[in-house]
Design a protein around this motif. Structure first.
Motif, PDB file in Angstrom:
ATOM      1  N   VAL A 161       8.309  19.644  -4.963  1.00  0.00           N
ATOM      2  CA  VAL A 161       7.995  18.718  -3.871  1.00  0.00           C
ATOM      3  C   VAL A 161       6.904  19.277  -2.977  1.00  0.00           C
ATOM      4  CG1 VAL A 161       8.910  17.538  -1.829  1.00  0.00           C
ATOM      5  CG2 VAL A 161      10.286  17.665  -3.906  1.00  0.00           C
ATOM      6  N   LYS A 162       6.960  20.576  -2.690  1.00  0.00           N
ATOM      7  CA  LYS A 162       5.970  21.201  -1.804  1.00  0.00           C
ATOM      8  C   LYS A 162       4.564  21.145  -2.383  1.00  0.00           C
ATOM      9  CE  LYS A 162       8.657  24.493   0.937  1.00  0.00           C
ATOM     10  NZ  LYS A 162       8.893  25.934   1.183  1.00  0.00           N
ATOM     11  N   LYS A 163       4.438  21.092  -3.684  1.00  0.00           N
ATOM     12  CA  LYS A 163       3.120  20.992  -4.300  1.00  0.00           C
ATOM     13  C   LYS A 163       2.484  19.628  -4.037  1.00  0.00           C
ATOM     14  CE  LYS A 163       4.075  24.330  -7.983  1.00  0.00           C
ATOM     15  NZ  LYS A 163       4.327  24.520  -9.425  1.00  0.00           N
ATOM     16  N   VAL A 164       3.333  18.638  -3.838  1.00  0.00           N
ATOM     17  CA  VAL A 164       2.851  17.279  -3.565  1.00  0.00           C
ATOM     18  C   VAL A 164       2.806  17.000  -2.070  1.00  0.00           C
ATOM     19  CG1 VAL A 164       3.213  14.818  -4.048  1.00  0.00           C
ATOM     20  CG2 VAL A 164       3.834  16.526  -5.766  1.00  0.00           C
ATOM     21  N   LEU A 165       3.848  17.456  -1.362  1.00  0.00           N
ATOM     22  CA  LEU A 165       3.949  17.268   0.091  1.00  0.00           C
ATOM     23  C   LEU A 165       4.045  18.652   0.741  1.00  0.00           C
ATOM     24  CD1 LEU A 165       6.644  14.410   0.157  1.00  0.00           C
ATOM     25  CD2 LEU A 165       4.151  14.143   0.227  1.00  0.00           C
TER      26      LEU A 165
ATOM     27  N   ILE B  20       7.915   9.603   1.776  1.00  0.00           N
ATOM     28  CA  ILE B  20       6.776   8.759   2.145  1.00  0.00           C
ATOM     29  C   ILE B  20       7.254   7.470   2.798  1.00  0.00           C
ATOM     30  CG2 ILE B  20       4.883   7.364   1.190  1.00  0.00           C
ATOM     31  CD1 ILE B  20       4.423   9.656  -0.826  1.00  0.00           C
ATOM     32  N   LEU B  21       8.297   6.869   2.259  1.00  0.00           N
ATOM     33  CA  LEU B  21       8.831   5.646   2.852  1.00  0.00           C
ATOM     34  C   LEU B  21       9.383   5.901   4.255  1.00  0.00           C
ATOM     35  CD1 LEU B  21      10.675   4.031  -0.203  1.00  0.00           C
ATOM     36  CD2 LEU B  21       8.506   3.300   0.808  1.00  0.00           C
ATOM     37  N   GLN B  22      10.086   7.028   4.410  1.00  0.00           N
ATOM     38  CA  GLN B  22      10.648   7.347   5.718  1.00  0.00           C
ATOM     39  C   GLN B  22       9.578   7.611   6.760  1.00  0.00           C
ATOM     40  OE1 GLN B  22      13.208  10.514   4.449  1.00  0.00           O
ATOM     41  NE2 GLN B  22      14.987   9.180   4.228  1.00  0.00           N
ATOM     42  N   GLU B  23       8.494   8.222   6.340  1.00  0.00           N
ATOM     43  CA  GLU B  23       7.374   8.454   7.261  1.00  0.00           C
ATOM     44  C   GLU B  23       6.820   7.146   7.804  1.00  0.00           C
ATOM     45  OE1 GLU B  23       4.437  10.595   5.128  1.00  0.00           O
ATOM     46  OE2 GLU B  23       5.571  12.482   5.083  1.00  0.00           O
ATOM     47  N   ASN B  24       7.048   6.074   7.074  1.00  0.00           N
ATOM     48  CA  ASN B  24       6.527   4.772   7.463  1.00  0.00           C
ATOM     49  C   ASN B  24       7.635   3.835   7.956  1.00  0.00           C
ATOM     50  OD1 ASN B  24       3.458   4.552   6.622  1.00  0.00           O
ATOM     51  ND2 ASN B  24       4.497   5.832   5.085  1.00  0.00           N
ATOM     52  N   GLY B  25       8.723   4.434   8.428  1.00  0.00           N
ATOM     53  CA  GLY B  25       9.748   3.661   9.117  1.00  0.00           C
ATOM     54  C   GLY B  25      10.801   3.005   8.254  1.00  0.00           C
TER      55      GLY B  25
ATOM     56  N   LYS C  57       0.827  -1.206   0.000  1.00  0.00           N
ATOM     57  CA  LYS C  57       0.000   0.000   0.000  1.00  0.00           C
ATOM     58  C   LYS C  57       0.865   1.261   0.000  1.00  0.00           C
ATOM     59  CE  LYS C  57      -3.954  -2.100   2.375  1.00  0.00           C
ATOM     60  NZ  LYS C  57      -4.725  -2.163   3.638  1.00  0.00           N
ATOM     61  N   ILE C  58       1.945   1.239   0.779  1.00  0.00           N
ATOM     62  CA  ILE C  58       2.848   2.388   0.834  1.00  0.00           C
ATOM     63  C   ILE C  58       3.524   2.587  -0.526  1.00  0.00           C
ATOM     64  CG2 ILE C  58       5.000   3.254   1.831  1.00  0.00           C
ATOM     65  CD1 ILE C  58       4.162   1.754   4.426  1.00  0.00           C
ATOM     66  N   ALA C  59       3.942   1.485  -1.154  1.00  0.00           N
ATOM     67  CA  ALA C  59       4.626   1.572  -2.441  1.00  0.00           C
ATOM     68  C   ALA C  59       3.723   2.165  -3.511  1.00  0.00           C
ATOM     69  CB  ALA C  59       5.121   0.187  -2.869  1.00  0.00           C
TER      70      ALA C  59
END
Length: 315
Positions: free
Chosen positions: A83-87, A53-58, A9-11
């Protein structure tokens, strides 16, 4: 698909968000790296989105294509803006910080990232793919591949021993994805995919293979791992890549995601000499003979033997 793992799901989320980053770059242009290959603002932004996103999930171990070497201040600012437009919560001045986390402390478990596979295709407005795969003990366990310009935008994904799937890029419910399967055909009716750029893989090799195996259909030429997707969903039967440079070893991020997707769709992926792909050599694959993906074992064996005989005759 039911009961998808957290990693899967993360991927899928990561490649979808990264695809948005590639669309926020207006009139993309190439920056030439030290190895003479092109990179764009979108490559850096896509990789940062995925890693964040991966880092946010450990997740902390990565082998990814891009690093922070040679980035100008102007480029840094443009990457951060995308990047800021997406995150929206992305920290200011964090571009280099994130890219420097592109390290792998363990050969047993890590993610490999190709933020834009097929940069030249992206620059032309043609095919490209955002590719992400998780490696464990030398094997790909989870794969997600977003192809924004393929059939209106497709995300392919797979998990070892659980099948391969595809879904529209704008769908968010992974459970609604369609399971896909390779579609074997008689050799003469097979459809072959090859690289758009002839320096990536010899077009003459493809022409000779089609001629010698009496394959009548025209080849599909396109950039990126989208070719793996077409083998996996039955629109093609063969993809091979034979390096035009001597002693060239393929990079793992160019094949990890696509290979698992084809395998989980029922196809076969190996080096051109038939050896399996092994992901324990850092960024490099374990064999320099090239790559072969096919829709079934019989066709695969026939092409492996074909190239072995070519090698013997050449010697």
């Amino acid at each position: 698909m039911s009961l998808a793992s957290k990693d899967l799901k993360i991927a899928v989320k990561a490649v979808r968000f990264a695809s948005e980053a590639t669309k926020f770059v207006n009139s993309p242009s190439a920056i030439i790296k030290s190895d003479s290959s092109p990179v764009t603002i979108a490559d850096y932004a896509s990789q940062i989105v995925i890693m964040s996103i991966l880092q946010e999930n450990g997740n902390a171990d990565f082998i990814a294509e891009e690093d922070d070497k040679g980035l100008s201040n102007d480029t840094l600012e443009k990457v951060e803006d995308v990047v800021k437009k997406v995150l929206p919560n992305f920290k200011p001045n964090s571009v280099k910080e994130v890219l420097r986390r592109n390290v792998c402390t363990s050969n047993s478990q890590f993610w490999t990232i190709d933020p834009i596979d097929g940069t030249k295709g992206y620059l032309r407005g043609d095919q490209y793919a955002i590719c992400l795969a998780k490696i464990f003990d030398g094997k790909v366990q989870v794969a997600a591949m977003c192809c924004p310009n393929l059939d209106g935008g497709i995300i392919f994904f797979a998990e070892r021993d659980r099948g391969a799937y595809q879904m529209k890029i704008d769908e968010e419910d992974i459970s609604a994805a369609e399971r896909i399967y390779c579609h074997p055909r008689e050799t003469e009716a097979s459809v072959l995919c090859e690289s758009y750029e002839s320096p990536h893989s010899s077009h003459s090799d493809s022409g000779n293979l089609r001629k010698d195996l009496n394959i009548s259909k025209d080849s599909i030429r396109m950039d990126s791992q989208c070719k793996y997707g077409l083998v996996a969903n039955g629109k093609a039967n063969i993809f091979f890549r034979r390096a035009t440079k001597e002693n060239y070893y393929e990079k793992i991020w160019d094949h990890a995601a696509g290979a698992l997707i084809v395998q989980e769709a029922g196809g076969i992926v190996s080096h051109l000499n038939g050896d399996p792909l092994v992901f324990t050599n850092g960024p490099l694959l374990n064999n320099g003979s090239g790559i072969l993906a096919t829709s079934d074992d019989s066709l695969h064996s026939k092409i492996v033997q074909y190239f072995k005989e070519k090698q013997v005759n050449k010697a």
